[in-house]
Scaffold this motif. Structure first.
Motif, PDB file in Angstrom:
ATOM      1  N   SER A 161       0.847  -1.136  -0.040  1.00  0.00           N
ATOM      2  CA  SER A 161      -0.078  -0.042  -0.123  1.00  0.00           C
ATOM      3  C   SER A 161       0.922   1.164  -0.059  1.00  0.00           C
ATOM      4  O   SER A 161       1.742   1.242   0.905  1.00  0.00           O
ATOM      5  CB  SER A 161      -0.946   0.006   1.137  1.00  0.00           C
ATOM      6  OG  SER A 161      -1.616   1.109   1.210  1.00  0.00           O
ATOM      7  N   PRO A 162       0.850   2.016  -0.977  1.00  0.00           N
ATOM      8  CA  PRO A 162      -0.274   1.946  -2.164  1.00  0.00           C
ATOM      9  C   PRO A 162       0.101   1.116  -2.944  1.00  0.00           C
ATOM     10  O   PRO A 162       1.276   0.550  -3.364  1.00  0.00           O
ATOM     11  CB  PRO A 162      -0.048   3.466  -2.720  1.00  0.00           C
ATOM     12  CG  PRO A 162       1.027   4.083  -1.765  1.00  0.00           C
ATOM     13  CD  PRO A 162       1.723   3.133  -0.929  1.00  0.00           C
TER      14      PRO A 162
ATOM     15  N   SER B   4      -4.290   3.814  -1.914  1.00  0.00           N
ATOM     16  CA  SER B   4      -3.998   3.528  -0.431  1.00  0.00           C
ATOM     17  C   SER B   4      -5.021   3.003   0.371  1.00  0.00           C
ATOM     18  O   SER B   4      -6.198   3.612  -0.053  1.00  0.00           O
ATOM     19  CB  SER B   4      -3.174   4.691   0.114  1.00  0.00           C
ATOM     20  OG  SER B   4      -1.882   4.689  -0.065  1.00  0.00           O
TER      21      SER B   4
ATOM     22  N   ALA C 229      -5.914   3.477   3.985  1.00  0.00           N
ATOM     23  CA  ALA C 229      -5.369   4.211   5.352  1.00  0.00           C
ATOM     24  C   ALA C 229      -6.435   4.745   6.298  1.00  0.00           C
ATOM     25  O   ALA C 229      -7.544   4.520   5.855  1.00  0.00           O
ATOM     26  CB  ALA C 229      -4.669   5.380   4.837  1.00  0.00           C
TER      27      ALA C 229
ATOM     28  N   GLU D  50      -3.850  10.729   5.903  1.00  0.00           N
ATOM     29  CA  GLU D  50      -2.734   9.610   5.935  1.00  0.00           C
ATOM     30  C   GLU D  50      -2.576   8.895   4.478  1.00  0.00           C
ATOM     31  O   GLU D  50      -1.130   8.541   4.314  1.00  0.00           O
ATOM     32  CB  GLU D  50      -3.301   8.697   6.853  1.00  0.00           C
ATOM     33  CG  GLU D  50      -2.143   7.676   7.424  1.00  0.00           C
ATOM     34  CD  GLU D  50      -2.691   6.662   8.437  1.00  0.00           C
ATOM     35  OE1 GLU D  50      -3.003   5.388   7.950  1.00  0.00           O
ATOM     36  OE2 GLU D  50      -2.824   7.139   9.581  1.00  0.00           O
ATOM     37  N   ALA D  51      -3.588   8.749   3.827  1.00  0.00           N
ATOM     38  CA  ALA D  51      -3.363   8.141   2.410  1.00  0.00           C
ATOM     39  C   ALA D  51      -2.511   8.864   1.311  1.00  0.00           C
ATOM     40  O   ALA D  51      -1.435   8.591   0.819  1.00  0.00           O
ATOM     41  CB  ALA D  51      -4.696   7.888   1.853  1.00  0.00           C
TER      42      ALA D  51
ATOM     43  N   GLN E 177      -0.322  10.980   2.495  1.00  0.00           N
ATOM     44  CA  GLN E 177       1.149  11.281   3.085  1.00  0.00           C
ATOM     45  C   GLN E 177       1.899   9.754   2.217  1.00  0.00           C
ATOM     46  O   GLN E 177       3.170   9.874   1.905  1.00  0.00           O
ATOM     47  CB  GLN E 177       0.988  11.199   4.390  1.00  0.00           C
ATOM     48  CG  GLN E 177       2.082  12.122   5.127  1.00  0.00           C
ATOM     49  CD  GLN E 177       1.672  11.888   6.748  1.00  0.00           C
ATOM     50  OE1 GLN E 177       0.783  11.797   7.260  1.00  0.00           O
ATOM     51  NE2 GLN E 177       2.643  12.626   7.588  1.00  0.00           N
ATOM     52  N   GLU E 178       1.059   8.947   2.526  1.00  0.00           N
ATOM     53  CA  GLU E 178       1.623   7.300   2.191  1.00  0.00           C
ATOM     54  C   GLU E 178       2.145   7.507   0.684  1.00  0.00           C
ATOM     55  O   GLU E 178       2.811   6.735   0.137  1.00  0.00           O
ATOM     56  CB  GLU E 178       0.582   6.297   2.468  1.00  0.00           C
ATOM     57  CG  GLU E 178       0.881   4.944   2.842  1.00  0.00           C
ATOM     58  CD  GLU E 178      -0.163   4.071   3.068  1.00  0.00           C
ATOM     59  OE1 GLU E 178      -0.349   3.607   4.171  1.00  0.00           O
ATOM     60  OE2 GLU E 178      -0.451   3.578   1.966  1.00  0.00           O
ATOM     61  N   MET E 179       1.211   8.156  -0.395  1.00  0.00           N
ATOM     62  CA  MET E 179       1.560   8.241  -1.422  1.00  0.00           C
ATOM     63  C   MET E 179       2.738   9.229  -1.953  1.00  0.00           C
ATOM     64  O   MET E 179       3.173   9.012  -3.047  1.00  0.00           O
ATOM     65  CB  MET E 179       0.255   8.559  -2.151  1.00  0.00           C
ATOM     66  CG  MET E 179      -0.712   7.644  -2.408  1.00  0.00           C
ATOM     67  SD  MET E 179      -2.163   8.298  -3.436  1.00  0.00           S
ATOM     68  CE  MET E 179      -3.405   6.996  -3.013  1.00  0.00           C
TER      69      MET E 179
ATOM     70  N   GLU F 198       5.678   9.810  -1.144  1.00  0.00           N
ATOM     71  CA  GLU F 198       7.107   9.528  -1.557  1.00  0.00           C
ATOM     72  C   GLU F 198       6.963   8.889  -2.836  1.00  0.00           C
ATOM     73  O   GLU F 198       8.026   8.936  -3.864  1.00  0.00           O
ATOM     74  CB  GLU F 198       7.556   8.526  -0.424  1.00  0.00           C
ATOM     75  CG  GLU F 198       8.989   8.609  -0.258  1.00  0.00           C
ATOM     76  CD  GLU F 198       9.458   7.534   0.670  1.00  0.00           C
ATOM     77  OE1 GLU F 198      10.544   7.060   0.579  1.00  0.00           O
ATOM     78  OE2 GLU F 198       8.884   7.403   1.817  1.00  0.00           O
TER      79      GLU F 198
END
Lengths: 415, 415
Positions: free
Chosen positions: B208-209, B226, B228, B233-234, B236-238, B240
């Motif tokens: 995830s993602p 994602s 999340a 939060e999703a 943020q996860e994406m 990078e």
């Protein structure tokens, strides 16, 4: 051998709802026409374990398994590998497919990435189905009384492959031939429910030939299908029905089978020795792009002016500013001038114009769907007013098709 | 409870290819948004034995079974009866549904046929889902850790029912809310396999993602998804991953999510205050019809000349006869003149031309797929040479899209 078919689509994009399984529909229609009953459709993601379990279930209950998708070059394309394991066959390189792939890249001066080679791998001993419109070949083979066929996912590759190579392969397994003969009648200028109302008693009584109406943007088709011993017997069976349909809704019939409106229009222009040019406003070039799809378009189609702005209508097509101000860009007068002027400007025999309100907002206080189509011919000019329903793209398509349909009718009336 | 969904459509018309299973797509999309993974789609005909077997298979492998179709009034509508037998529940009359049906007919002054009453029958103890746009109610219930939901077949009944009543029912079974957040990155000018090769390690590592590439004519999209606790939060996860993808294939990225090439092009033209006009030969008006699909097109798009014949190229766009004779209509020189001339003729800031061989036959001894796209800007003119694969329509679409893509890149470079 009595076949019971199942169509198994492989692709996570289907399970995510990103695309619709139109392949299952196409294949079902084709198999029905061959007299092969389809009992199940299945869709499974790009997951080898779940695919393997699905193959076990399908091989148990069906005797013709047609797989679609998962033959491409990427990592998630796992159909061949999973099926090879299930039937215990090796994967081998198909030289012919490899040559086509290499040639494709060298012709385009593009370096072939390594993963493209995977597309030339086939199950050992399978009958390879050539891909005329893409890179990954299909394949078919028999194993333990079950037939397997693998087809690529993109409809543009799957359709010609199935028709040109899949059907001939399957035909060798079919029992004594009954011919399935279809004929499509194509209508424009009449809605589906109006057409159906005219033919209701015929549709209710149908046995063989069967009658299946189908509507798509601005057109309706009737597919007549006969199951008979020979094509000529089927034709004979249809003759009376066709005559009856023509007597009721003949004026809206423009073509047969795969003939498109643009093809019929181009053919009729060619017979007359006429050239044509368009002035398009609200359709933004769509009518032009339609006609250039027809074979022989370059012999009759001179070109177009897409006059999206009023400035261009005025400067290129001599629509007087006073007409644009008083009657509006969307008016009978403007359509009439546009048609005459494009005819003059492009030295063509026929000039056709389209101006209207395609939406999403109204224009000049005129309602969405109001469209004027102008026709300038050597000896006459006339304008057709249309009130079209639907969204913007649908209004554009309908307007362009009505222009072609009216042109066809007009050329017919000259004979 | 971790749900694994399966969508089971019931209807012989699907297996005959008379209709496409758009319900499966709609529900898959909706379930993905809820974070409920769909593992299978199945289609079975109006046959109680085969339906029963399919239910056995599906109940074994999935924990949420959504049935579509077979709830209507006619003889072949057998979903409720078959499922009731499988889960061993009685069928009972739902008073509310019966009242709606009776009211429907009395309001219309139509005598209700006996078979319409069948529609008001539901499985005992089930949660009844009201049908706002039709007669047959849906229903849902839990049995042995498995959820069952029955929805009517017609999309215009199924969609509102699922959104208004199906989703709220399912939500009560979802674990602490996880948000499913997707982002689509849109690329042009790079093929699917080349894109994947650049991103292979990222695709291999995905958890995830997740990353899902999808190709369609002349474009590739990457869908990042994602799961999340919240959208932020999703995001943020994406972040990078998006940065990494951009660092590798950034030059081909033209847009995000639902943005189309034409919309991005129109937006960028508007920001610059530029107007644009086209001269189209082999694309026959397609580029023009593309740009008029974009919102705000009328603010930047002046219009086009579709110069299908050489006569029009010469007379309307001043391509000298000697250029047409010596270098050909399909040449860098012709493309360059066409772009400059349409810019002048239509008083636009940018002129774009397309001339090439779309097939099906070669032209001027030049290969199918060879296309020149000319760009005339206030201070410079250049021509891009393309070698495109595929059939005629695909070459036309790719050429038009490459023209838009190159325009976007060019406007970016001006900043």
């Amino acid at each position: 051998m009595m076949m019971r078919a199942e169509i198994i689509a492989i692709g996570t994009e289907l399970l995510l709802g990103q695309i619709v399984n139109t392949n299952a529909q196409f294949l079902s229609e084709q198999l029905a026409a061959l007299g092969i009953p389809v009992y199940y459709h299945s869709v499974v993601g790009d997951n080898p374990e779940r695919l393997k379990k699905q193959i076990e279930i399908s091989a148990e209950r069906s005797s013709l398994l047609i797989f679609t998708g998962g033959l491409g070059p990427t990592k998630d394309d796992l159909t061949k590998e999973t099926l090879a394991e299930f039937v215990n066959r090796k994967l081998v390189l198909d030289e012919a497919a490899m040559n086509s792939i290499t040639q494709f890249f060298s012709e385009r001066n593009v370096t072939m990435t390594e993963n493209n080679k995977r597309q030339a791998i086939v199950l050992e001993g399978s009958h390879v189905l050539h891909n005329e419109t893409g890179l990954a070949p299909g394949m078919a083979f028999q194993e333990d009384e079950t037939l397997y066929m693998l087809l690529p996912g993109p409809p543009k590759e799957l359709r010609p492959m199935f028709i040109h190579f899949g059907i001939p392969y399957l035909s060798t397994f079919l029992p004594e031939k009954k011919v399935v003969h279809s004929k499509v009648m194509r209508f424009c200028g009449i809605g589906e429910s109006a057409l159906e109302t005219e033919l209701l008693d015929l549709i209710d009584q149908q046995t063989s030939p069967t009658i299946a109406p189908l509507a798509k943007d601005g057109e309706v088709t009737l597919r007549l299908t006969s199951y008979a011993k020979s094509v000529s017997e089927a034709e004979q069976e249809m003759e009376e029905l066709v005559a009856e349909i023509q007597s009721r809704v003949g004026p809206f019939l423009y073509g047969w089978n795969e003939e498109s409106l643009e093809q019929v229009a181009v053919n009729k222009l060619q017979v007359k020795g006429y050239t044509v040019a368009f002035a398009e406003s609200c359709t933004g070039g769509l009518l032009s792009s339609f006609i250039t799809r027809a074979e022989g378009a370059s012999k009759v189609f001179q070109g177009s002016v897409v006059c999206y702005s009023n400035e261009i209508k005025n400067r290129q097509l001599n629509v007087p500013q006073i007409v644009l101000d008083k009657e509006g860009a969307v008016s009978e007068k403007t359509a009439s001038i546009m048609a005459q002027e494009i005819r003059k400007l492009y030295h063509s025999d026929v000039g056709i114009s389209i101006t209207g309100v395609a939406g999403p907002t109204t224009q000049e206080d005129k309602p969405i769907g109001l469209v004027f189509v102008g026709f300038a011919l050597p000896d006459r000019t006339f304008v057709k007013e249309l009130r079209l329903g639907g969204q913007r793209d649908s209004i554009q398509i309908r307007a362009a098709k009505q222009a072609l349909y009216t042109l066809i009718r007009e050329l017919d009336s000259e004979q």
